[in-house]
Structures are given as structure tokens and as C-alpha cells.
Design a protein around this motif. Structure first.
Motif, mmCIF file in Angstrom:
data_model
loop_
_atom_site.group_PDB
_atom_site.id
_atom_site.type_symbol
_atom_site.label_atom_id
_atom_site.label_comp_id
_atom_site.label_asym_id
_atom_site.label_seq_id
_atom_site.Cartn_x
_atom_site.Cartn_y
_atom_site.Cartn_z
ATOM 1 N N PHE A 14 0.828 -1.286 0.053
ATOM 2 C CA PHE A 14 -0.015 0.114 0.040
ATOM 3 C C PHE A 14 0.740 1.241 0.115
ATOM 4 O O PHE A 14 0.502 2.154 -0.791
ATOM 5 C CB PHE A 14 -0.661 0.068 1.402
ATOM 6 C CG PHE A 14 -2.182 -0.842 1.173
ATOM 7 C CD1 PHE A 14 -2.974 -0.945 -0.020
ATOM 8 C CD2 PHE A 14 -2.515 -1.778 2.285
ATOM 9 C CE1 PHE A 14 -3.702 -1.847 -0.242
ATOM 10 C CE2 PHE A 14 -3.628 -2.609 1.938
ATOM 11 C CZ PHE A 14 -4.099 -2.808 0.799
ATOM 12 N N ALA A 15 1.982 1.236 0.750
ATOM 13 C CA ALA A 15 2.737 2.423 0.779
ATOM 14 C C ALA A 15 3.524 2.684 -0.460
ATOM 15 O O ALA A 15 3.820 3.887 -0.728
ATOM 16 C CB ALA A 15 4.076 2.242 2.015
ATOM 17 N N ARG A 16 3.558 1.723 -1.240
ATOM 18 C CA ARG A 16 4.371 1.834 -2.481
ATOM 19 C C ARG A 16 3.209 2.008 -3.712
ATOM 20 O O ARG A 16 3.637 1.759 -4.885
ATOM 21 C CB ARG A 16 5.321 0.630 -3.023
ATOM 22 C CG ARG A 16 6.367 0.412 -1.947
ATOM 23 C CD ARG A 16 7.389 1.593 -1.785
ATOM 24 N NE ARG A 16 8.600 1.337 -0.933
ATOM 25 C CZ ARG A 16 8.384 1.536 0.243
ATOM 26 N NH1 ARG A 16 7.565 2.358 0.944
ATOM 27 N NH2 ARG A 16 9.530 1.252 1.054
ATOM 28 N N ASP A 17 2.048 1.939 -3.443
ATOM 29 C CA ASP A 17 1.027 2.156 -4.137
ATOM 30 C C ASP A 17 0.932 0.964 -5.454
ATOM 31 O O ASP A 17 0.526 1.023 -6.579
ATOM 32 C CB ASP A 17 1.201 3.567 -5.183
ATOM 33 C CG ASP A 17 0.787 4.855 -4.348
ATOM 34 O OD1 ASP A 17 0.082 4.472 -3.226
ATOM 35 O OD2 ASP A 17 1.414 5.822 -4.521
ATOM 36 N N LEU A 18 1.246 -0.150 -4.891
ATOM 37 C CA LEU A 18 1.146 -1.322 -5.682
ATOM 38 C C LEU A 18 -0.401 -2.025 -5.503
ATOM 39 O O LEU A 18 -0.357 -2.839 -6.548
ATOM 40 C CB LEU A 18 2.173 -2.501 -5.244
ATOM 41 C CG LEU A 18 3.640 -1.762 -5.532
ATOM 42 C CD1 LEU A 18 4.755 -2.947 -4.889
ATOM 43 C CD2 LEU A 18 4.025 -1.600 -7.206
ATOM 44 N N SER A 20 -4.463 -1.406 -4.499
ATOM 45 C CA SER A 20 -5.328 -0.431 -4.058
ATOM 46 C C SER A 20 -6.661 -1.310 -3.227
ATOM 47 O O SER A 20 -6.719 -2.589 -3.537
ATOM 48 C CB SER A 20 -6.052 0.411 -5.201
ATOM 49 O OG SER A 20 -6.365 -0.204 -6.154
ATOM 50 N N SER A 33 -2.560 -1.920 -8.994
ATOM 51 C CA SER A 33 -2.660 -0.345 -9.330
ATOM 52 C C SER A 33 -1.898 -0.353 -10.724
ATOM 53 O O SER A 33 -1.293 -1.446 -11.380
ATOM 54 C CB SER A 33 -1.673 0.606 -8.291
ATOM 55 O OG SER A 33 -0.605 0.274 -8.275
ATOM 56 N N GLU A 34 -1.793 0.826 -11.234
ATOM 57 C CA GLU A 34 -1.016 0.914 -12.362
ATOM 58 C C GLU A 34 0.394 0.641 -12.299
ATOM 59 O O GLU A 34 1.026 -0.102 -13.351
ATOM 60 C CB GLU A 34 -1.075 2.229 -12.898
ATOM 61 C CG GLU A 34 -2.564 2.891 -13.262
ATOM 62 C CD GLU A 34 -2.625 4.464 -13.636
ATOM 63 O OE1 GLU A 34 -1.468 4.999 -13.754
ATOM 64 O OE2 GLU A 34 -3.591 4.950 -13.775
ATOM 65 N N THR A 36 1.625 -1.999 -10.563
ATOM 66 C CA THR A 36 1.712 -3.294 -10.241
ATOM 67 C C THR A 36 2.362 -4.242 -11.254
ATOM 68 O O THR A 36 3.276 -4.878 -11.067
ATOM 69 C CB THR A 36 0.464 -4.021 -9.787
ATOM 70 O OG1 THR A 36 -0.226 -3.386 -8.921
ATOM 71 C CG2 THR A 36 0.561 -5.524 -9.303
#
Length: 96
Positions: A14-18, A20, A33-34, A36
Motif C-alpha cells: 500500500f505504501a508503494r501504491d502497488l 489499492s 494499481s497501475e 503493479t
């Protein structure tokens, strides 16, 4: 112990936006996410390759299935898997 590891791992992705997450009427839904696909493409170990192959198979087999179809499949098969896991655990416990 496993719960803490899962929690730490989820916090990291989550912290790395991998990954959602979205709250729905069915519960919490997680999705890539975009970033991943790009991240997964960077993983080159044999373990990562095998994991990617399994994920592709899973997507092909169950990607179009509804939540109800997945639930039915899991309910029908989880007992079989439990027996398989028990056998694997027993084999790992053998000291040859």
C-alpha cells in the motif's frame, strides 16, 4: 506470526501504491494499481517466474467467474486441499 507478516506485507505494498483497496457491499476488494505490472515484471527469480505462471493460470481459469461461482468452487474443494496440505506437512516432518 503469519498475520503480522501479512499485515506488514500489505502495509508495504500500500505504501508503494502497488495495491489499492475499495470498500464494497461485499467487503474489502483489493486490486493491482497501475504500478503493479511494472513491478512484477522486474522480478526475475525462478520463484517469481513460477508465481507469475500460477497467477496467469489462475486468471485464465477463474478471471471471469463471479463471486458466487468462486465461493461455490472453494466450498466444493477446500476439503480436498486440506488433505493435500496435511500430506505435504507430514512429508516435510519426516526425517530421512
Amino acid at each position: 506470526m503469519k498475520r503480522d507478516l501479512v499485515r506488514s506485507g500489505m502495509s508495504l505494498v500500500f505504501a508503494r501504491d502497488l495495491v489499492s483497496k475499495e470498500l464494497t457491499s461485499h467487503g474489502i476488494m483489493f486490486s493491482g494499481s497501475e504500478l503493479t505490472s511494472a513491478f512484477v515484471g522486474l522480478l526475475k527469480t525462478s520463484y517469481a517466474t513460477a508465481l507469475r505462471d500460477r497467477a496467469e493460470w489462475l486468471s485464465e481459469e477463474f478471471g471471469a467467474a463471479s463471486d458466487e461461482e468462486l465461493q461455490d468452487f472453494m466450498s466444493a474443494n477446500v476439503g480436498k486441499w486440506g488433505a493435500e496440505f496435511d500430506r505435504i506437512s507430514a512429508l516435510q516432518d519426516l526425517q530421512l
